[in-house]
Design an enzyme around this catalytic site. Structure first.
Site, short mmCIF file in Angstrom:
data_model
loop_
_atom_site.label_atom_id
_atom_site.label_comp_id
_atom_site.label_asym_id
_atom_site.label_seq_id
_atom_site.Cartn_x
_atom_site.Cartn_y
_atom_site.Cartn_z
N CYS A 48 -24.81 -0.25 -13.60
CA CYS A 48 -24.87 -1.70 -13.64
C CYS A 48 -25.92 -2.20 -12.66
CB CYS A 48 -23.50 -2.31 -13.44
SG CYS A 48 -23.41 -3.96 -14.19
N GLY A 97 1.74 1.46 -7.56
CA GLY A 97 0.98 1.63 -8.81
C GLY A 97 0.97 3.08 -9.26
N LYS A 107 16.19 2.83 8.32
CA LYS A 107 16.53 1.42 8.47
C LYS A 107 15.60 0.47 7.69
CE LYS A 107 19.44 0.36 11.40
NZ LYS A 107 20.87 0.67 11.25
N GLU A 137 -17.51 4.45 -15.60
CA GLU A 137 -16.37 4.88 -14.77
C GLU A 137 -15.04 4.33 -15.29
OE1 GLU A 137 -18.68 2.72 -13.95
OE2 GLU A 137 -17.96 1.11 -12.62
N HIS A 169 -20.54 0.29 -17.49
CA HIS A 169 -19.75 0.98 -16.45
C HIS A 169 -18.99 2.16 -17.06
CE1 HIS A 169 -19.97 -2.07 -13.18
NE2 HIS A 169 -20.15 -2.91 -14.17
N GLY A 186 0.80 -1.22 0.00
CA GLY A 186 0.00 0.00 0.00
C GLY A 186 0.83 1.27 0.00
N PHE A 207 -28.43 0.40 -12.18
CA PHE A 207 -29.42 0.51 -13.27
C PHE A 207 -30.56 -0.48 -13.04
CE2 PHE A 207 -30.46 -1.44 -17.51
CZ PHE A 207 -31.09 -0.37 -18.11
N GLN A 208 -30.19 -1.67 -12.62
CA GLN A 208 -31.21 -2.69 -12.35
C GLN A 208 -32.05 -2.29 -11.14
OE1 GLN A 208 -28.77 -6.25 -12.03
NE2 GLN A 208 -28.13 -6.14 -14.18
N1 GLN Z 1 -25.28 -8.48 -10.36
C1 GLN Z 1 -25.69 -7.79 -11.55
C2 GLN Z 1 -25.53 -8.66 -12.79
O1 GLN Z 1 -24.81 -9.61 -12.77
C3 GLN Z 1 -24.95 -6.48 -11.70
C4 GLN Z 1 -23.49 -6.65 -11.99
C5 GLN Z 1 -22.69 -5.43 -11.73
O2 GLN Z 1 -23.16 -4.49 -11.10
N2 GLN Z 1 -21.45 -5.39 -12.18
O3 GLN Z 1 -26.12 -8.35 -13.81
#
Ligand code: GLN
Length: 538
Positions: free
Chosen positions: A383, A17, A190, A511, A509, A13, A386-387
């Site tokens: 993701c 990177g 050290k 991001e 995604h 840590g 959204f669902q």
């Molecule tokens: N679990 C959900 C799916 O598999 C959403 C996946 C996620 O958020 N990356 O569709």
């Protein structure tokens, strides 16, 4: 072929990177072509099956590789598009060696760590380096020098130094910790000395030592490290805590790291100057914001900020673009079930529900979406988010009280989110989702179209479930409009709610493609809407 290995000592840590990414950024600023490889000494084939609690977020590449989050840092700092081969794990190496053995490729030999495993490591590094066409490739060695797991990788790195020529083709950068002890604030060298000794016992003499310290490292401490570790004084670099990780390249530049590398490796930069102007302006906007907005991030991995690293970075990029600091309030979604969402989310200017898996925390995320929708609070779902938004609208607007995803309740009477056809029958967890960059067609006249500024976009995916086509007409009639769809038109990719200041969600995604100077359009939209909510008169 020129390689720069970046190792770490004393503790994990330390920001290896970020050091690796920053060096890459500086070499790029000289017009050099740079690429990067991350080595992870664990037995997993890739990061895809790992819990974000253990290693932070799983970063997704264009080619669908599910990789360590450091590849996200490389892509953001160097504006690269990497492939899964740029993340080498012990799992991948051993799998190849064992496959070779079963095929009989080793012609009866005893198969050993040296040379068979080390040769496979070398083969992977050199073939990725060659294919990338880069002038110089940075190879970050995960783990800490002294760990058993990293030994074969260090041995392979040592051998590559020998094979390619230690004079000008291979360099070693070692990052260590310089703690400050006692009331007078004495810097302790050290631990660095010991860790360099450990590295030398493997046959690697570092060329550059990067000392992480809470304060700038004094010249006296640098001289001491130089003397004991047998490096020139100018090769002992001080990396004190920075206000932003994006400041680190500028700090390394001031200490001449890039010039040191260029001279030593006889690299031929395309430009004599350093094109860091736009980077400097970006950093200036990050560290000197004019305003502030607060966004609640509602998820189930909120006790480890690294679980949502790319979202945090996307907010930094969007904040720099709009001149404001985006303060993220981490909210454990379960708290929204145990407590009162109105009270917990009070005062936030926006809400994001990011990705996730499994049933835990889902009801709290639905509560967050309801709060944002009902109170006109800007909302972004990504993701799983959204669902979640789709489920919330199905329940509250369509009156389907038990609507959910078959991921959470296979027996639900209203599976508004269901498993994708091609996912049926898949039992393996690793690399089996719908992964990587896919085209999305964005509808004319939509908010998403304004944000993206074009009809066809490409964004990265990682999911198994999707909006159930049977419910699309009813959801759209309720104002939840699917303004982004897959090329074939059957997969819903973006939803936006009519008559709300900003209630937008995507199956992909955004991001992962966000970069300094090129923020994710959907995060930018959220931040802009949050700013408007906070300062309506502006
Ligand atoms: N679990 C959900 C799916 O598999 C959403 C996946 C996620 O958020 N990356 O569709």
């Amino acid at each position: 072929m020129k390689l720069i290995f970046v190792s770490g000592g004393v503790i994990s840590g330390l920001g290896k990177g970020i050091t690796a990414s920053s060096i890459g950024r500086l070499l790029e600023a000289r017009g050099l072509r740079v690429s990067a490889i991350k080595i992870d000494p664990y037995l997993n084939i890739d990061a895809g099956t790992m819990n974000p609690y253990e290693h932070g977020e799983v970063y997704v590449l264009d080619d669908g590789g599910e990789v360590d989050l450091d590849l996200g840092n490389y892509e953001r700092f160097m504006d690269l598009h990497l492939t899964r081969d740029h993340n080498i794990t012990t799992g991948k190496v051993y799998r190849s060696v064992i496959d070779n053995e079963r095929r009989g490729d080793y012609l009866g030999k005893t198969v050993q760590i040296i040379p068979h495993v080390t040769d496979e490591i070398k083969r992977r590094i050199t073939s990725v380096a060659r294919e990338s066409g880069a002038d110089v490739v940075i190879v970050e060695l995960g783990g800490t020098v002294g760990d058993m797991e990293s030994l074969p990788f260090l041995e392979a790195a040592r051998q590559l130094g020998r094979d390619l020529g230690r004079e000008e083709n291979v360099m070693f950068v070692h990052t260590t910790l310089i703690p400050i002890m006692g009331s007078v604030g004495e810097e302790k060298t050290k631990p660095t000395q010991h860790s360099v000794k450990e590295l030398m016992s493997i046959g690697i003499r570092p060329d550059i030592i990067v000392g992480r310290c809470s304060e700038p490292v004094s010249d006296a401490a640098r001289a001491k490290i130089a003397m004991f570790c047998d490096v020139p004084e100018e090769a002992v670099i001080s990396t004190p805590d920075a206000r932003s990780i994006y400041e680190v390249p500028l700090n390394l530049e001031r200490q001449g790291v890039a010039d040191l590398i260029i001279d030593r490796m006889r690299l031929r930069p395309m430009t004599s100057g350093r094109d860091m102007g736009s980077w400097e302006r970006f950093v200036d906007r990050v560290v000197n914001p004019e305003g502030i907005v607060e966004i609640a991030l509602v998820g189930k991995y909120t006790s480890l900020a690294d679980s949502y690293l790319s979202h945090l970075e996307a907010f930094t990029h969007a904040g720099a673009e709009t001149g404001c600091r985006v303060k993220v309030r981490f909210v454990d979604s379960d708290d929204l079930v145990r407590g009162n969402p109105e009270a917990i989310l009070a005062g936030v200017d926006g809400v994001i529900v990011p990705g996730g898996f499994g049933t835990r925390g889902v009801e709290g995320m639905i509560a967050a979406a309801r709060y944002a929708r009902g109170n006109g609070v800007p909302f972004l779902g990504v993701c799983l988010g959204f669902q979640i938004a789709t489920i919330e609208i199905a329940r509250d607007v369509l009156g389907l009280a038990r609507a959910t995803s078959t991921e959470f309740d296979p027996e639900t009477p209203d599976p508004v989110i269901c498993i994708m056809g091609e996912q049926l029958g898949i039992t393996d967890m690793g690399a089996t989702m719908r992964l990587g960059a896919q085209e999305v067609v964005v509808a004319e006249g939509s908010r998403a179209r304004t944000l993206y500024g074009k009809e066809r976009i490409s964004e990265r995916h990682r999911h198994r479930y999707e909006v159930n086509p049977e419910y699309i007409p009813r959801l759209e009639a309720a104002g939840w409009r699917f303004t982004g769809r897959s090329e074939c038109g059957t997969r819903m990719e973006i939803g936006e709610l009519e008559g709300h200041p900003y209630f937008v969600a995507s199956q992909f995604h955004p991001e992962f493609r966000s970069r300094p100077g090129k923020p994710s359009p959907l995060h930018l939209g959220l931040v802009r809407a949050a700013m408007e909510r906070r300062n309506p008169e502006d």
